[in-house]
Scaffold this motif. Structure first.
Motif, short mmCIF file in Angstrom:
data_model
loop_
_atom_site.label_atom_id
_atom_site.label_comp_id
_atom_site.label_asym_id
_atom_site.label_seq_id
_atom_site.Cartn_x
_atom_site.Cartn_y
_atom_site.Cartn_z
N ASN A 1 -9.79 -13.41 -55.36
CA ASN A 1 -11.03 -14.11 -55.69
C ASN A 1 -11.33 -13.87 -57.17
O ASN A 1 -11.64 -12.74 -57.56
CB ASN A 1 -12.19 -13.60 -54.83
N LEU A 2 -11.26 -14.92 -57.96
CA LEU A 2 -11.41 -14.79 -59.41
C LEU A 2 -12.61 -15.60 -59.88
O LEU A 2 -12.70 -16.81 -59.62
CB LEU A 2 -10.14 -15.28 -60.11
N PRO B 1 -5.07 -17.32 -69.46
CA PRO B 1 -3.67 -16.92 -69.66
C PRO B 1 -2.74 -17.69 -68.73
O PRO B 1 -3.14 -18.09 -67.63
CB PRO B 1 -3.68 -15.43 -69.33
N ASP B 2 -1.52 -17.90 -69.14
CA ASP B 2 -0.55 -18.63 -68.31
C ASP B 2 -0.37 -17.98 -66.95
O ASP B 2 -0.10 -18.67 -65.95
CB ASP B 2 0.80 -18.70 -69.03
N SER B 3 -0.52 -16.66 -66.91
CA SER B 3 -0.28 -15.93 -65.65
C SER B 3 -1.23 -16.37 -64.54
O SER B 3 -0.89 -16.30 -63.36
CB SER B 3 -0.40 -14.42 -65.88
N VAL B 4 -2.44 -16.83 -64.91
CA VAL B 4 -3.41 -17.26 -63.89
C VAL B 4 -2.86 -18.43 -63.09
O VAL B 4 -3.05 -18.52 -61.87
CB VAL B 4 -4.76 -17.64 -64.55
N TYR B 5 -2.18 -19.33 -63.76
CA TYR B 5 -1.67 -20.53 -63.09
C TYR B 5 -0.56 -20.23 -62.08
O TYR B 5 -0.21 -21.09 -61.27
CB TYR B 5 -1.16 -21.53 -64.13
N THR C 1 -0.44 -16.67 -56.53
CA THR C 1 0.05 -17.28 -55.28
C THR C 1 -0.91 -17.17 -54.11
O THR C 1 -0.77 -17.91 -53.13
CB THR C 1 1.38 -16.62 -54.87
N ASN C 2 -1.89 -16.25 -54.20
CA ASN C 2 -2.76 -16.02 -53.03
C ASN C 2 -4.23 -16.21 -53.34
O ASN C 2 -5.08 -15.57 -52.72
CB ASN C 2 -2.53 -14.60 -52.49
N LEU C 3 -4.56 -17.08 -54.26
CA LEU C 3 -5.96 -17.29 -54.60
C LEU C 3 -6.72 -17.93 -53.45
O LEU C 3 -6.33 -18.98 -52.93
CB LEU C 3 -6.08 -18.20 -55.83
N ASN C 4 -7.83 -17.28 -53.05
CA ASN C 4 -8.72 -17.86 -52.05
C ASN C 4 -9.95 -18.50 -52.69
O ASN C 4 -10.47 -19.51 -52.21
CB ASN C 4 -9.18 -16.78 -51.06
N THR C 5 -10.42 -17.86 -53.79
CA THR C 5 -11.61 -18.33 -54.48
C THR C 5 -11.34 -18.42 -55.97
O THR C 5 -10.80 -17.49 -56.56
CB THR C 5 -12.80 -17.37 -54.26
N LEU C 6 -11.72 -19.54 -56.58
CA LEU C 6 -11.60 -19.70 -58.02
C LEU C 6 -12.88 -20.34 -58.53
O LEU C 6 -13.22 -21.47 -58.17
CB LEU C 6 -10.40 -20.59 -58.37
N LYS C 7 -13.61 -19.58 -59.37
CA LYS C 7 -14.85 -20.06 -59.97
C LYS C 7 -14.73 -19.92 -61.48
O LYS C 7 -14.61 -18.80 -61.98
CB LYS C 7 -16.06 -19.28 -59.44
N PRO D 1 -1.77 -23.74 -55.38
CA PRO D 1 -3.19 -23.80 -55.01
C PRO D 1 -3.44 -23.94 -53.51
O PRO D 1 -4.59 -24.06 -53.08
CB PRO D 1 -3.68 -25.04 -55.75
N GLY D 2 -2.39 -23.95 -52.72
CA GLY D 2 -2.52 -24.28 -51.30
C GLY D 2 -3.39 -23.34 -50.50
O GLY D 2 -3.91 -23.73 -49.45
N SER D 3 -3.60 -22.11 -50.96
CA SER D 3 -4.40 -21.15 -50.19
C SER D 3 -5.87 -21.17 -50.57
O SER D 3 -6.68 -20.45 -49.98
CB SER D 3 -3.85 -19.74 -50.37
#
Length: 464
Positions: free
Chosen positions: A125-126, A151-155, A158-164, A178-180
């Protein structure tokens, strides 16, 4: 145990309980516990940091100053504090990582380092907020230099549930996995390529887009989407197609916009339609708004604005909507002006199962509307037996009650016609002068002592 011999009962608790207490505090408050005693000195270092939240506002609240140099020094201290905190963390996984830092000019490398730290811990959750709290419209944000680029690493997470993401450079098309994602929230961001992301999130449940510009939201097809919030955005497409069979909450704020609904959940919890930003309208607007209400007829709680209330009376049928609303709680933001009266009646008449009716008094619209020939002194005196007044309406609320004549006329009508009415709750606005309060209280006494009602269970209350 004799409390006089051992007054510090808290420190006698076992470590696991103390750690539980500390972990519930904001990070800066958790650190401050180290000065309480020797027992507390290093306890905060042992708490689990599965959820890390850095809020500039909480860190700076003890440094009240309008001096820009002082603010800058305090901001440097906050950034150093964040670095110092993460440098002490071990290899444990981080569930959530949040940074709230306004005007981050000069700290881009520090921010990038902190974000990459969270990515290295496979954060799920970021939340990144670099916006200015003083902004009101997206034009203010669009004119500012956006210095934070993810940063490129954010893209590659693999397991992001929340992105704000609030006010940072972000390319939705670059997220490789982004499937998760279940929760997406954007504010103060340009979203030209938002469709490339939404089309790849089959498990998305909540989508919020606020104060964004160039929003290319062509369509949303989400079998799992339960909450959609669109607020004060500048769209780059004329309309959006929405297929929302499981939507529970729909909130729209901004200019009048056309939505083509393919499917809508027939058991919605809440819908809000607020067109306070609209400055233009034509003969078709009223019919368009009535059609939008029809699509949202299953909303149990419905909030409408003065613009909608004034325009829906220009629809095909100025008495009721083409199908009854299933609304149980209707919130009408209003000025209670004569050119709103027909729309208010239309909304009440279109909610046959209404249980609670709330009037939220707001400031008059700056956009001039058609002048009304309705006489406010006589309009509400006629016998109007809407179905909900006969059998379901139990609570009437009037917020920001001042005791004005139009308020009293509407209240008298509802009390006189509400056969099963149980409560009328009047709420004074905050910051009223004493003379205004006295006028409102006298008016409340008039309501409770002189207005006749067929209901034997009615109670009237004044708050504030």
């Amino acid at each position: 145990m004799d409390s006089r011999r051992n007054p510090d009962k808290l420190s006698n608790l076992p470590n696991f309980l103390l750690l539980l207490i500390i972990s519930s505090l904001p990070i800066n408050e958790a650190v401050k516990t180290s000065v309480l005693s020797k027992r507390w000195k290093n306890l905060y270092r042992e708490i689990s940091m599965a959820n890390i939240v850095f809020k500039e506002s909480e860190f700076m609240k003890c440094y009240v100053s309008d001096d820009e140099d002082t603010k800058r020094v305090n901001k440097v201290s906050f950034v150093c504090f964040m670095h110092g905190w993460v440098s002490r963390l071990s290899g444990e996984v981080i569930e959530s990582f949040e940074i709230y830092l306004s005007k981050p000019v000069g700290f881009v490398n520090d921010i990038k380092s902190l974000i990459e730290f969270a990515v290295s811990k496979q954060v799920k959750n970021l939340v990144l907020d670099f916006s200015d709290p003083s902004w009101i419209t997206h034009n203010e944000a669009a004119s500012e230099e956006n210095v934070v680029q993810l940063p490129d690493s954010v893209y590659n997470l693999t397991n992001l549930n929340t992105l704000k993401l609030f006010f940072c450079k972000f390319d939705p098309s670059r997220l490789t996995n982004p499937g998760s994602l279940k929760i997406l929230s954007f504010r103060w961001i340009q979203l030209k390529r938002i469709m490339s992301l939404i089309s790849k999130t089959p498990f998305l449940e909540i989508l919020s887009i606020q104060n964004c510009w160039n929003v290319n939201l062509e369509s949303i097809t989400g079998n799992r989407l339960s909450e959609l919030v669109l607020e004060n955005c500048d769209f780059s497409v004329e309309y959006s197609t929405l297929d929302l069979p499981n939507i529970l909450i729909f909130k729209y704020f901004g200019k009048v916009r056309y939505f083509q609904f393919l499917r809508v959940n027939r058991i919605m919890k809440e819908a809000i339609l607020d067109f306070g930003a609209e400055t233009e309208y034509d003969e078709e607007t009223g019919t368009q708004l009535c059609g939008l209400l029809y699509e949202l007829l299953s909303a149990r709680t419905l909030t409408v604005c003065p613009f909608l209330v004034q325009l829906i009376q220009d629809g095909e049928d100025p008495v009721k909507l083409q199908a009854p609303m299933e609304t149980r709680h209707l919130v009408i933001k209003t000025n209670l002006l004569p050119n709103e009266f027909i729309g208010i009646r239309l909304m009440i008449n279109s909610c046959p199962d209404l249980e609670t009716l709330t009037f939220q008094m707001v400031a008059p619209r700056l956009v001039p509307m058609t002048a009304s020939r309705i006489d406010p002194k006589t309009y509400w005196r006629f016998e109007i037996n809407h179905k909900c007044l006969k059998g379901t309406l139990k609570v009437v609320e009037l917020r920001n009650f001042t005791g004005g004549l139009n308020e009293l006329n509407v209240l008298e009508f509802l009390i006189r016609c509400g056969r099963v009415l149980e409560r009328v709750d009047l709420y004074l606005p905050h910051g009223m002068e004493d003379s205004q309060k006295l006028k409102a209280r006298v008016a409340a006494v008039t309501v409770s002592t002189t207005f006749k009602t067929p209901s034997k269970r009615l109670s009237i209350f004044l708050y504030g």
